[in-house]
Write a protein that holds these residues in place. Structure first.
Motif: not given
Length: 97
Positions: A20, A28, A60
């Motif tokens: 990420m 998230f 997310s």
């Protein structure tokens, strides 16, 4: 917009966070301790004396193109770590604040 939900063995959580970060996906919501069992194979993750491992999960919201790339990279991470287990899917987000 898409909401991507994923669950994985806790041992994979840092790798998911690294992914990420590499993609610039900032927002998230996560759950650190979940139980679960895969649909097809693999050991259960139940947090008990017989099956002590646990899962983590997150959700997310991101743009459609980011979601497609994220799922592609998660699939590769799962393929590289078959015994650990990652499951992910995306929902369409129609409204958000």
């Amino acid at each position: 917009m898409k909401a991507v939900f994923l669950s994985c063995n806790q041992s994979m959580y840092d790798s998911v966070m690294d992914l990420m970060n590499d993609m610039g996906l900032r927002g998230f919501t996560g759950w650190e301790e979940l139980i679960g069992r895969g649909s097809n194979d693999g050991e259960p993750h139940l947090g008990n004396h017989a099956w002590p491992s646990m899962n983590s999960a997150l959700i997310s919201v991101m743009e459609d193109a980011q979601a497609a790339e994220f799922l592609k990279r998660l699939k590769q991470l799962d393929d590289d770590n078959k015994k650990q287990g990652i499951r992910a899917f995306a929902w369409s987000v129609t409204d958000a604040i």
